[in-house]
Design a protein around this motif. Structure first.
Motif, mmCIF file in Angstrom:
data_model
loop_
_atom_site.group_PDB
_atom_site.id
_atom_site.type_symbol
_atom_site.label_atom_id
_atom_site.label_comp_id
_atom_site.label_asym_id
_atom_site.label_seq_id
_atom_site.Cartn_x
_atom_site.Cartn_y
_atom_site.Cartn_z
ATOM 1 N N VAL A 123 0.850 -1.194 0.000
ATOM 2 C CA VAL A 123 0.000 0.000 0.000
ATOM 3 C C VAL A 123 0.888 1.247 0.000
ATOM 4 O O VAL A 123 0.718 2.163 -0.799
ATOM 5 C CB VAL A 123 -0.928 -0.004 1.241
ATOM 6 C CG1 VAL A 123 -1.719 1.294 1.337
ATOM 7 C CG2 VAL A 123 -1.877 -1.201 1.203
ATOM 8 N N THR A 124 1.872 1.260 0.901
ATOM 9 C CA THR A 124 2.692 2.457 1.132
ATOM 10 C C THR A 124 3.585 2.797 -0.070
ATOM 11 O O THR A 124 4.127 1.906 -0.719
ATOM 12 C CB THR A 124 3.566 2.229 2.384
ATOM 13 O OG1 THR A 124 2.715 1.842 3.458
ATOM 14 C CG2 THR A 124 4.328 3.474 2.771
ATOM 15 N N GLY A 129 2.015 7.638 2.780
ATOM 16 C CA GLY A 129 2.252 6.866 3.996
ATOM 17 C C GLY A 129 0.989 6.871 4.824
ATOM 18 O O GLY A 129 0.029 6.153 4.524
ATOM 19 N N PHE A 154 8.443 -0.559 1.854
ATOM 20 C CA PHE A 154 8.199 -1.312 3.105
ATOM 21 C C PHE A 154 7.323 -2.549 2.876
ATOM 22 O O PHE A 154 6.386 -2.787 3.645
ATOM 23 C CB PHE A 154 7.463 -0.459 4.146
ATOM 24 C CG PHE A 154 8.108 0.860 4.520
ATOM 25 C CD1 PHE A 154 9.271 0.893 5.256
ATOM 26 C CD2 PHE A 154 7.515 2.069 4.166
ATOM 27 C CE1 PHE A 154 9.834 2.116 5.641
ATOM 28 C CE2 PHE A 154 8.069 3.281 4.542
ATOM 29 C CZ PHE A 154 9.233 3.308 5.286
ATOM 30 N N HIS A 202 11.779 -6.279 4.051
ATOM 31 C CA HIS A 202 10.733 -5.317 3.651
ATOM 32 C C HIS A 202 11.267 -4.546 2.433
ATOM 33 O O HIS A 202 11.651 -3.374 2.542
ATOM 34 C CB HIS A 202 10.443 -4.301 4.755
ATOM 35 C CG HIS A 202 10.362 -4.861 6.144
ATOM 36 N ND1 HIS A 202 9.242 -5.474 6.647
ATOM 37 C CD2 HIS A 202 11.263 -4.885 7.147
ATOM 38 C CE1 HIS A 202 9.463 -5.839 7.895
ATOM 39 N NE2 HIS A 202 10.682 -5.499 8.224
ATOM 40 N N GLY A 360 -0.576 2.068 10.599
ATOM 41 C CA GLY A 360 -1.095 3.346 11.096
ATOM 42 C C GLY A 360 -0.362 3.753 12.353
ATOM 43 O O GLY A 360 -0.371 3.026 13.349
HETATM 44 C C1 FAD Z 1 9.203 -2.220 9.068
HETATM 45 C C2 FAD Z 1 8.005 -1.707 8.342
HETATM 46 C C3 FAD Z 1 7.180 -2.575 7.649
HETATM 47 C C4 FAD Z 1 6.076 -2.102 6.944
HETATM 48 N N1 FAD Z 1 5.308 -2.986 6.210
HETATM 49 C C5 FAD Z 1 4.399 -2.481 5.336
HETATM 50 C C6 FAD Z 1 3.724 -3.357 4.415
HETATM 51 O O1 FAD Z 1 3.910 -4.582 4.429
HETATM 52 N N2 FAD Z 1 2.892 -2.801 3.503
HETATM 53 C C7 FAD Z 1 2.648 -1.467 3.455
HETATM 54 O O2 FAD Z 1 1.880 -1.033 2.607
HETATM 55 N N3 FAD Z 1 3.236 -0.620 4.339
HETATM 56 C C8 FAD Z 1 4.114 -1.085 5.265
HETATM 57 N N4 FAD Z 1 4.755 -0.237 6.142
HETATM 58 C C9 FAD Z 1 4.486 1.188 6.056
HETATM 59 C C10 FAD Z 1 3.803 1.783 7.269
HETATM 60 O O3 FAD Z 1 2.454 1.405 7.322
HETATM 61 C C11 FAD Z 1 4.017 3.305 7.221
HETATM 62 O O4 FAD Z 1 5.392 3.522 7.514
HETATM 63 C C12 FAD Z 1 3.132 4.066 8.170
HETATM 64 O O5 FAD Z 1 1.788 3.989 7.791
HETATM 65 C C13 FAD Z 1 3.551 5.537 8.279
HETATM 66 O O6 FAD Z 1 3.737 6.114 7.027
HETATM 67 P P1 FAD Z 1 5.089 6.902 6.740
HETATM 68 O O7 FAD Z 1 6.225 6.051 7.128
HETATM 69 O O8 FAD Z 1 5.071 7.379 5.338
HETATM 70 O O9 FAD Z 1 5.087 8.137 7.728
HETATM 71 P P2 FAD Z 1 4.371 9.555 7.460
HETATM 72 O O10 FAD Z 1 2.974 9.359 7.027
HETATM 73 O O11 FAD Z 1 5.254 10.381 6.620
HETATM 74 O O12 FAD Z 1 4.350 10.165 8.924
HETATM 75 C C14 FAD Z 1 5.468 10.841 9.507
HETATM 76 C C15 FAD Z 1 5.038 11.373 10.867
HETATM 77 O O13 FAD Z 1 3.977 12.313 10.704
HETATM 78 C C16 FAD Z 1 2.877 11.953 11.514
HETATM 79 N N5 FAD Z 1 1.636 12.323 10.855
HETATM 80 C C17 FAD Z 1 1.260 12.067 9.570
HETATM 81 N N6 FAD Z 1 0.041 12.561 9.332
HETATM 82 C C18 FAD Z 1 -0.381 13.122 10.494
HETATM 83 C C19 FAD Z 1 -1.562 13.810 10.889
HETATM 84 N N7 FAD Z 1 -2.601 13.975 10.061
HETATM 85 N N8 FAD Z 1 -1.636 14.263 12.153
HETATM 86 C C20 FAD Z 1 -0.625 14.075 13.026
HETATM 87 N N9 FAD Z 1 0.530 13.436 12.706
HETATM 88 C C21 FAD Z 1 0.649 12.968 11.451
HETATM 89 C C22 FAD Z 1 2.996 10.446 11.663
HETATM 90 O O14 FAD Z 1 2.298 9.956 12.788
HETATM 91 C C23 FAD Z 1 4.504 10.285 11.796
HETATM 92 O O15 FAD Z 1 4.883 10.547 13.116
HETATM 93 C C24 FAD Z 1 5.803 -0.710 6.926
HETATM 94 C C25 FAD Z 1 6.616 0.158 7.663
HETATM 95 C C26 FAD Z 1 7.713 -0.314 8.351
HETATM 96 C C27 FAD Z 1 8.592 0.661 9.097
#
Ligand code: FAD
Length: 390
Positions: A123-124, A129, A154, A202, A360
């Motif tokens: 998804v990501t 994200g 990821f 990942h 999330g």
């Molecule tokens: C080890 C690992 C495995 C994963 N596996 C998968 C997988 O199998 N498939 C998949 O699709 N994804 C996967 N993910 C992705 C994961 O779901 C995302 O990392 C997560 O949803 C956060 O997105 P981001 O990293 O882009 O952070 P961002 O969305 O960029 O967020 C950065 C910061 O901003 C904050 N933030 C963002 N929006 C808001 C808001 N509206 N209000 C307040 N704070 C906010 C967040 O809480 C965070 O602290 C994985 C991630 C990791 C680290």
């Protein structure tokens, strides 16, 4: 109100304990070698089947173990004690695959239930994200086919999976596709290293003009977010259960150590500052465990989807944050020995960190709970099991 586990639940818990205990032997090797050998994976697979724990989230009619959400949580709590994410060798097909057509079921889901295939969920993206609406991967109709272009990050189990359930935009409509990994145009861009050691990788994937038939659409065009949400709800409850299991293991080890370790002429457990950490862990574990069971039970009663989404957010947030506090306290109680990778508590401390981020972030879970209260009031959310709106 009866809080006693049923004989079936006790038997299931015993089976999960027995499998988990068999897996402990692989933890250190997984940590030191960043994964396991193909031979070890094969042995583990047989052990999963022998314990009747394959595809616990899938119905019996398709060959799964057919567990309820509560039973699934009971297993998750036990297997969550493992380090190296060895709990993920106990394969559970993505629940989005329940939307398979009969032909897709034969090709993907049933072989996965048998342990012959494996999915990963993508998804990501670099720009999408917390906000998946920012989706940039496209599936463009060309004749009877779709051509997929984009980048996914990821992708957990992306190394071991042989197909990827990929969220794409079809003219703006979020849609899931089943993409075989060996198709021309599918490539791995990078396999980054992370804070934790995980039995799988990942990777980041590139989809460059990947051509698939319309028969690879999972569910319907536009149903992508709905299918993703269903996975989030199940997985958020299971993250709660797993992290509580991990916190239990770390706390038991720390309590045992505190009773053994002597400094200043007496066991460190006699010091109230150490007792404080252990007591706080006990409170965090006991409160979050019963709430996880309650919400899993409510999910089994067929609770309204929006309410369940909010309740799953409550427990994902509560348990993942609490368990991170617990493993940090447990590490502290071990002192320098807690900082050694050979100590399971050190590994749990590193490994639980991601539970505040994936499926999330904690901030996003807080927003989900806040939105529920803003839109529908706090009454439903705060009402106790059995007295909930359905
Ligand atoms: C080890 C690992 C495995 C994963 N596996 C998968 C997988 O199998 N498939 C998949 O699709 N994804 C996967 N993910 C992705 C994961 O779901 C995302 O990392 C997560 O949803 C956060 O997105 P981001 O990293 O882009 O952070 P961002 O969305 O960029 O967020 C950065 C910061 O901003 C904050 N933030 C963002 N929006 C808001 C808001 N509206 N209000 C307040 N704070 C906010 C967040 O809480 C965070 O602290 C994985 C991630 C990791 C680290």
């Amino acid at each position: 109100m009866d809080f006693q586990m049923t004989p079936r639940q006790i038997q299931l818990k015993q089976r999960a304990i027995s499998w988990t205990e068999q897996m402990y032997q692989y933890e250190l090797e997984c940590e030191m070698n960043n994964g396991l050998t193909a031979e070890q994976h094969e042995k583990i697979k047989h052990s999963v089947i022998d314990h009747d724990l394959a595809a616990i989230n899938m119905p019996e009619e398709w060959g799964g173990a057919g567990l309820s959400v509560l039973e699934h949580a009971i297993v998750s709590e036990e297997v969550g004690k493992l380090t190296g994410a060895l709990w993920d060798t106990l394969w559970r097909p993505a629940n989005a695959l329940k939307a398979c057509t009969p032909a897709q079921r034969e090709e993907y889901l049933i072989p996965e239930i048998r342990g012959e295939r494996r999915d990963a969920v993508a998804v990501t993206e670099p720009q999408a994200g917390s906000d998946p609406q920012n989706l940039r991967t496209t599936a463009t109709r060309v004749g009877n086919d779709y051509v997929i272009n984009g980048e996914k990050w990821f992708v957990t189990v992306g190394d071991a999976a042989d197909f990827i359930i990929t969220l794409c935009s079809v003219d703006g409509a979020p849609t899931m596709f089943l993409i075989d990994k060996d198709l021309p145009g599918v490539s791995v861009k990078r396999v980054p290293r992370y804070t934790h050691t995980f039995v799988y990788e990942h990777p980041e994937f590139i989809f460059d003009n990947v051509r698939v038939g319309a028969d690879k659409i999972l569910g319907e065009i536009g149903q992508g977010y709905e299918l993703t949400r269903d996975w989030f709800v199940e997985e958020r409850i299971m993250i709660a259960a797993r992290t509580i299991g991990a916190a239990e293991r770390a706390t038991l080890l720390a309590a045992e150590w505190a009773r053994e370790r002597e400094q200043f002429g007496q066991p460190i457990v006699n010091y109230q500052l150490v007792q404080n950490m252990l007591a706080k862990n006990a409170v965090d574990i006991m409160t979050n465990r019963v709430l996880t069971y309650q919400i899993a039970w409510e999910a089994d009663q067929g609770m309204d989807r929006k309410m369940l989404n909010a309740k799953a957010a409550v427990i994902k947030l509560g348990a993942s944050e609490a368990s991170n506090r617990c493993v940090d306290n447990a590490l502290q109680i071990f002192g320098g020995r807690g900082y050694m990778r050979e100590n399971p508590v050190e590994r749990l401390w590193r490994e639980l960190r991601v539970d505040r981020i994936w499926e999330g972030t904690s901030e996003i879970q807080t927003l989900i709970v806040g939105n529920e209260i803003a839109k529908r009031g706090a009454e439903g959310l705060l009402s106790y099991a059995g007295a909930v709106r359905r």
